[in-house]
Design an enzyme around this catalytic site. Structure first.
Site, PDB file in Angstrom:
ATOM      1  N   GLY A 195       0.824  -1.208   0.000  1.00 36.32           N
ATOM      2  CA  GLY A 195       0.000   0.000   0.000  1.00 36.32           C
ATOM      3  C   GLY A 195       0.855   1.254   0.000  1.00 36.32           C
ATOM      4  N   ASP A 196       0.206   2.405  -0.175  1.00 33.70           N
ATOM      5  CA  ASP A 196       0.880   3.710  -0.174  1.00 33.70           C
ATOM      6  C   ASP A 196       1.893   3.857  -1.302  1.00 33.70           C
ATOM      7  OD1 ASP A 196      -0.506   4.195   2.254  1.00 33.70           O
ATOM      8  OD2 ASP A 196       1.078   3.131   3.340  1.00 33.70           O
TER       9      ASP A 196
ATOM     10  N   LYS B 129      -0.976   5.211  -5.636  1.00 32.93           N
ATOM     11  CA  LYS B 129      -2.083   4.869  -6.546  1.00 32.93           C
ATOM     12  C   LYS B 129      -2.978   6.069  -6.817  1.00 32.93           C
ATOM     13  CE  LYS B 129      -3.405   1.600  -3.781  1.00 32.93           C
ATOM     14  NZ  LYS B 129      -2.268   1.564  -2.866  1.00 32.93           N
TER      15      LYS B 129
ATOM     16  N   LYS C 104      -2.341   9.193  -7.242  1.00 30.96           N
ATOM     17  CA  LYS C 104      -1.850  10.038  -8.348  1.00 30.96           C
ATOM     18  C   LYS C 104      -2.130   9.372  -9.706  1.00 30.96           C
ATOM     19  CE  LYS C 104       2.220  11.706 -10.670  1.00 30.96           C
ATOM     20  NZ  LYS C 104       3.518  12.324 -10.665  1.00 30.96           N
TER      21      LYS C 104
ATOM     22  N   ALA D 136      -8.158   3.117   3.224  1.00 35.30           N
ATOM     23  CA  ALA D 136      -7.295   3.661   2.172  1.00 35.30           C
ATOM     24  C   ALA D 136      -7.092   5.153   2.386  1.00 35.30           C
ATOM     25  CB  ALA D 136      -7.947   3.435   0.816  1.00 35.30           C
ATOM     26  N   GLY D 137      -5.981   5.668   1.889  1.00 35.44           N
ATOM     27  CA  GLY D 137      -5.747   7.108   1.953  1.00 35.44           C
ATOM     28  C   GLY D 137      -5.025   7.507   0.689  1.00 35.44           C
ATOM     29  N   HIS D 138      -5.769   8.058  -0.259  1.00 36.93           N
ATOM     30  CA  HIS D 138      -5.153   8.407  -1.539  1.00 36.93           C
ATOM     31  C   HIS D 138      -4.887   9.905  -1.598  1.00 36.93           C
ATOM     32  CE1 HIS D 138      -6.790   4.473  -3.469  1.00 36.93           C
ATOM     33  NE2 HIS D 138      -5.774   4.282  -2.669  1.00 36.93           N
TER      34      HIS D 138
ATOM     35  N   GLN E 240      -5.027  -0.283  -0.848  1.00 35.49           N
ATOM     36  CA  GLN E 240      -3.980  -1.065  -0.169  1.00 35.49           C
ATOM     37  C   GLN E 240      -3.040  -1.678  -1.216  1.00 35.49           C
ATOM     38  OE1 GLN E 240      -7.477  -1.954   1.090  1.00 35.49           O
ATOM     39  NE2 GLN E 240      -7.149  -0.067   2.165  1.00 35.49           N
TER      40      GLN E 240
ATOM     41  N   GLY F 196      -1.633   8.860   9.876  1.00 36.27           N
ATOM     42  CA  GLY F 196      -0.484   9.703  10.214  1.00 36.27           C
ATOM     43  C   GLY F 196       0.676   8.929  10.794  1.00 36.27           C
TER      44      GLY F 196
ATOM     45  N   ASP G 146      12.196  10.434  -7.609  1.00 36.11           N
ATOM     46  CA  ASP G 146      12.794  11.707  -7.174  1.00 36.11           C
ATOM     47  C   ASP G 146      13.302  11.650  -5.737  1.00 36.11           C
ATOM     48  OD1 ASP G 146       9.875  11.430  -6.946  1.00 36.11           O
ATOM     49  OD2 ASP G 146      10.026  13.242  -5.719  1.00 36.11           O
TER      50      ASP G 146
HETATM   51  P1  IMP Z   1      -7.047  -2.634   8.310  1.00 32.67           P
HETATM   52  O1  IMP Z   1      -7.180  -2.618   6.833  1.00 32.67           O
HETATM   53  O2  IMP Z   1      -7.427  -1.316   8.961  1.00 32.67           O
HETATM   54  O3  IMP Z   1      -7.732  -3.798   8.932  1.00 32.67           O
HETATM   55  O4  IMP Z   1      -5.483  -2.804   8.653  1.00 32.67           O
HETATM   56  C1  IMP Z   1      -4.793  -4.017   8.358  1.00 32.67           C
HETATM   57  C2  IMP Z   1      -3.383  -3.734   7.862  1.00 32.67           C
HETATM   58  O5  IMP Z   1      -3.446  -3.099   6.587  1.00 32.67           O
HETATM   59  C3  IMP Z   1      -2.577  -2.779   8.749  1.00 32.67           C
HETATM   60  O6  IMP Z   1      -1.213  -3.157   8.704  1.00 32.67           O
HETATM   61  C4  IMP Z   1      -2.748  -1.430   8.064  1.00 32.67           C
HETATM   62  O7  IMP Z   1      -1.692  -0.540   8.357  1.00 32.67           O
HETATM   63  C5  IMP Z   1      -2.731  -1.858   6.610  1.00 32.67           C
HETATM   64  N1  IMP Z   1      -3.426  -0.939   5.734  1.00 32.67           N
HETATM   65  C6  IMP Z   1      -4.753  -0.782   5.575  1.00 32.67           C
HETATM   66  N2  IMP Z   1      -5.020   0.156   4.652  1.00 32.67           N
HETATM   67  C7  IMP Z   1      -3.838   0.588   4.189  1.00 32.67           C
HETATM   68  C8  IMP Z   1      -3.453   1.537   3.184  1.00 32.67           C
HETATM   69  O8  IMP Z   1      -4.277   2.153   2.501  1.00 32.67           O
HETATM   70  N3  IMP Z   1      -2.110   1.707   3.016  1.00 32.67           N
HETATM   71  C9  IMP Z   1      -1.196   1.014   3.709  1.00 32.67           C
HETATM   72  N4  IMP Z   1      -1.504   0.108   4.635  1.00 32.67           N
HETATM   73  C10 IMP Z   1      -2.813  -0.103   4.888  1.00 32.67           C
END
Ligand code: IMP
Length: 439
Positions: free
Chosen positions: A11-12, A15, A17, A38-40, A228, A309, A340
């Site tokens: 994840g992170d 995606k 962008k 998710a955090g896009h 993710q 965060g 970069d």
């Molecule tokens: P959950 O999805 O909140 O149940 O978290 C399960 C695992 O997935 C944890 O390690 C979270 O940090 C990771 N995780 C969930 N969503 C993301 C994401 O969008 N980016 C990165 N890690 C994520």
């Protein structure tokens, strides 16, 4: 041509962008799994927007954004995001014309968030901690699999809703009270809140599957927006340190109710290095071994979670894991992000194998204990320097070291790099192949 964008790591990867860029070419943009974990992060004309639930394509006018059945849907988060987008002038007074939510998506309730938090708190001293985002994602998927989940359509059917909530709450209350020593939850306020949210949601609710089938018949391009990453997939990731959905390409099919012919271009998104949030194995992690480099990458790359965060753990690019992701998802190309961030480093490394009990493995083992003991085998490469990330028009303009790095990746994974990102903005992108033309 349809395009699917999938995280190739934990994840992170960036995606948001890519989805934002490709959305310009699609008519429909679809979230098919996960939820507001998710955090896009999108940067458009210097302005940062973080979306957790609504597809990132929403920033393009005239697109239809769909939240399909495979998503676990938190109505309160959804309405907050709609309001934020309205305040920013992205959405008008009839947002439901642009956003539709599947009748069959499962609803995240307060009790799911509570359970997620209680579990993580209780586990914090022991090995059971996953480091979830505490958004109730796992508990909502559990109720779905246990056949007691509340679906979006139930919010419009009070009798059905009552029956489901009674069943769910009686079990949850037994857990809250007896296992966690926490307070029980009263039924009536939960029911009333669900009815209120259902009424507000009514104009958004649709048969998303049917919309997608009709779109394909009309040859309208669709963009599937993964959340993710592959190694957080509940079946193929570093289980149990994973999320609760299929983050991989198969998730499109079950998460939307469409056939395999909907999967055409499948683009894997990878950073030039690797990060992971939360607990779990990470073979190429350098937090202990190369502490200063990890700090430097984190600082330059702003590697802190967009949802929670939290600090992201940092490591080198893991080619073995990338190849595994390519196989599972059937990637047709890769997008290489954040080149970069490494600009100016002396040397960089890529992981080309794992050593376990004196043997070199060329793929991720299945047992979590083995995953935790892997010793990465590295290839060290000269890093690129002094390149003006904004002045790149073709692959030939790139520093030789970056071109070599890209070739090493392409050869190892046997896939073309279709896009190179040289910064967070839309304009800091070198598009090498068009996934809407090349399947
Ligand atoms: P959950 O999805 O909140 O149940 O978290 C399960 C695992 O997935 C944890 O390690 C979270 O940090 C990771 N995780 C969930 N969503 C993301 C994401 O969008 N980016 C990165 N890690 C994520």
């Amino acid at each position: 041509m349809n395009v699917t964008v999938i995280g190739a790591q934990w994840g992170d990867e960036g995606k948001g962008k890519i989805v934002d860029l490709y959305s310009a070419r699609a008519d429909f943009i679809v979230r098919y799994q996960g939820g507001n974990n998710a955090g896009h992060t999108l940067v458009v004309e210097g302005k940062k927007t973080v979306l957790h639930l609504i597809p990132s394509g929403i920033l393009h006018p005239g697109k239809t954004c769909l939240i399909a059945n495979g998503v676990v849907f938190d109505p309160e988060v959804f309405f907050k995001e709609v309001a934020t987008l309205q305040a920013a002038g992205v959405l008008g007074s009839e947002p439901w014309k642009q956003i539709k939510v599947s009748e069959r998506a499962h609803v995240i309730l307060d009790i799911h968030r509570t359970l997620d938090r209680l579990r993580e708190e209780k586990a914090s001293q022991s090995k059971g901690k996953i480091g979830t985002t505490v958004r109730g994602i796992g508990p909502a998927y559990e109720d779905k699999a246990a056949r007691r989940g509340v679906q979006v359509v139930d919010l419009l059917h009070p009798n059905l809703l009552k029956e489901k909530l009674e069943r769910t709450l009686s079990e949850k209350n037994a857990l809250f009270k007896n296992h966690f020593g926490s307070e029980e939850v009263a039924y009536e306020p939960v029911f009333e809140k669900c009815i209120m949210l259902g009424e507000k949601l009514r104009p958004y609710i649709a048969n998303v599957r049917r919309m997608l089938v009709d779109a394909k018949k009309a040859h309208k391009p669709i963009l599937f927006e993964g959340a993710q990453g592959t190694l957080l997939d509940v079946d193929h990731g570093t289980y149990p340190y994973v999320t609760s959905s299929n983050t991989t390409a198969g998730g499109v099919i079950t998460g939307c109710g469409v056939g395999s012919t909907f999967l055409q271009s499948v683009i894997g998104i990878t950073k030039a290095y690797t990060t992971r949030v939360g607990v779990g194995p990470f073979p190429s992690e350098i937090e202990e071994t190369e502490k200063e480099t990890a700090e430097k990458i984190r600082k330059i790359g702003a590697e802190f979670g967009a949802t929670t965060g939290r600090m992201r753990r940092v490591g080198w690019l893991d080619l073995v894991a990338l190849k595994y992701a390519a196989e599972i998802n059937g990637f047709t190309g890769l997008a290489l992000m954040k080149s970069d961030v490494l600009n100016g480093f002396e040397n960089i490394r890529v992981c080309t194998g794992y050593e376990l009990h004196g043997r070199v493995l060329d793929e991720l083992p299945s047992c979590i204990e083995d995953m935790e003991q892997l010793i990465p085998v590295y290839k060290t490469m000269k890093c690129w320097k002094n390149f003006d990330t904004k002045a790149v028009r073709s692959r030939g303009d790139l520093p030789k070291e970056l071109q070599d790095f890209m070739t090493v990746i392409e050869k190892f994974v046997d896939l073309p790099i279709v896009l190179l990102s040289t910064g967070p903005g839309r304009e800091e992108t070198l598009q090498l192949l068009d996934p809407f033309q090349n399947g």
